[in-house]
Design a protein around this motif. Structure first.
Motif, PDB file in Angstrom:
ATOM      1  N   THR A 137      40.353  17.465 -60.583  1.00 22.55           N
ATOM      2  CA  THR A 137      38.868  17.391 -60.809  1.00 22.55           C
ATOM      3  C   THR A 137      38.151  16.704 -59.474  1.00 22.55           C
ATOM      4  O   THR A 137      38.914  16.142 -58.681  1.00 22.55           O
ATOM      5  N   LEU A 138      36.730  16.751 -59.583  1.00 17.07           N
ATOM      6  CA  LEU A 138      35.936  16.420 -58.338  1.00 17.07           C
ATOM      7  C   LEU A 138      36.368  15.138 -58.142  1.00 17.07           C
ATOM      8  O   LEU A 138      36.438  14.476 -56.899  1.00 17.07           O
ATOM      9  N   GLY A 139      36.502  14.202 -58.946  1.00 19.08           N
ATOM     10  CA  GLY A 139      36.609  12.735 -58.997  1.00 19.08           C
ATOM     11  C   GLY A 139      37.914  12.573 -58.210  1.00 19.08           C
ATOM     12  O   GLY A 139      38.187  11.225 -57.647  1.00 19.08           O
ATOM     13  N   GLU A 140      38.758  13.413 -58.841  1.00 18.20           N
ATOM     14  CA  GLU A 140      40.393  13.192 -58.239  1.00 18.20           C
ATOM     15  C   GLU A 140      40.535  13.764 -56.710  1.00 18.20           C
ATOM     16  O   GLU A 140      41.502  13.401 -56.242  1.00 18.20           O
ATOM     17  N   CYS A 141      39.531  14.794 -56.561  1.00 21.94           N
ATOM     18  CA  CYS A 141      39.850  15.446 -55.246  1.00 21.94           C
ATOM     19  C   CYS A 141      39.028  15.060 -54.240  1.00 21.94           C
ATOM     20  O   CYS A 141      39.309  14.534 -53.067  1.00 21.94           O
ATOM     21  N   CYS A 142      37.700  16.038 -54.089  1.00 19.24           N
ATOM     22  CA  CYS A 142      36.907  15.836 -53.068  1.00 19.24           C
ATOM     23  C   CYS A 142      35.934  14.805 -52.959  1.00 19.24           C
ATOM     24  O   CYS A 142      35.418  14.424 -52.014  1.00 19.24           O
ATOM     25  N   ALA A 143      35.342  14.320 -54.255  1.00 15.74           N
ATOM     26  CA  ALA A 143      34.300  13.509 -54.169  1.00 15.74           C
ATOM     27  C   ALA A 143      34.585  12.160 -53.437  1.00 15.74           C
ATOM     28  O   ALA A 143      33.571  11.577 -52.705  1.00 15.74           O
ATOM     29  N   PRO A 144      35.701  11.513 -53.567  1.00 14.01           N
ATOM     30  CA  PRO A 144      36.057  10.297 -52.829  1.00 14.01           C
ATOM     31  C   PRO A 144      35.868  10.346 -51.225  1.00 14.01           C
ATOM     32  O   PRO A 144      35.436   9.422 -50.558  1.00 14.01           O
ATOM     33  N   VAL A 145      36.448  11.531 -50.933  1.00 17.84           N
ATOM     34  CA  VAL A 145      36.156  12.007 -49.267  1.00 17.84           C
ATOM     35  C   VAL A 145      34.816  11.948 -48.905  1.00 17.84           C
ATOM     36  O   VAL A 145      34.113  11.157 -48.080  1.00 17.84           O
ATOM     37  N   ILE A 146      34.231  12.758 -49.856  1.00 19.10           N
ATOM     38  CA  ILE A 146      32.605  12.964 -49.341  1.00 19.10           C
ATOM     39  C   ILE A 146      31.689  11.799 -49.409  1.00 19.10           C
ATOM     40  O   ILE A 146      31.041  11.602 -48.665  1.00 19.10           O
ATOM     41  N   GLU A 147      32.272  11.067 -50.540  1.00 24.88           N
ATOM     42  CA  GLU A 147      31.427   9.633 -50.545  1.00 24.88           C
ATOM     43  C   GLU A 147      31.797   8.531 -49.761  1.00 24.88           C
ATOM     44  O   GLU A 147      31.382   7.353 -49.806  1.00 24.88           O
TER      45      GLU A 147
END
Ligand SMILES: [Zn+2]
Length: 161
Positions: free
Chosen positions: A41-51
């Protein structure tokens, strides 16, 4: 009656398209990059890096987060992760371009203990609707460099002589 129905259908379709980014910000949905591992999911994958909650561990993870930032029209992340030596003054993703698929074709180095890497990818986009709809893809071998523990996008890999 038919006309009213047509108009409401039209606006519903428009709302769906314009609401796309809200939907994509839902961390429980599949990551726009396709997920690493696939289907994450976005929360497991790219969101933590983007934020900024964690740094990308590999060049590929950074590349994926940049693709997702394009998909979400997040220019800040693109600017922050562009190497200061090569980055443009402003990074403004075009909101009318929808990024609809990423394929990572090759990864050379760019691992957690390394300082350079190359990721080859193909990213597909769609713009417009109906008869004005256009499609295209970006195919690039991108060079990445790590400095002070963070991966940066440098640019298209220089062709080997
Ligand atoms: Zn992702």
């Amino acid at each position: 009656m038919g006309e009213t129905f047509g108009a409401s259908r039209g606006s519903a379709a428009w709302l769906k398209v314009s609401g796309g980014s809200d939907e994509a910000l839902d961390r429980a949905t599949g990551c726009p990059c396709g997920g690493l591992p696939r289907g994450a999911t976005l929360g497991e994958c790219c969101a933590p890096v983007i934020e900024g909650e964690r740094v990308a561990a590999t060049a590929e993870a950074l590349m994926r987060s940049r693709y997702t930032a394009y998909a979400l029209a997040d220019g800040d992340h693109l600017f922050r992760t562009w190497h200061p030596r090569t980055r443009p003054e402003h990074v403004d993703p075009e909101p009318w371009v929808r990024w609809v698929g990423l394929e990572v074709l090759d990864v050379v180095d760019g691992g957690p203990g390394q300082d350079a890497g190359v990721v080859e990818f193909r990213a597909r986009w769609v713009a417009g609707e109906g008869r004005t709809r256009q499609r295209g893809e970006v195919h690039e071998r991108s060079a990445f460099a790590r400095r002070a523990g963070r991966w940066f996008y440098v640019g298209p890999e220089a062709p080997t002589p």
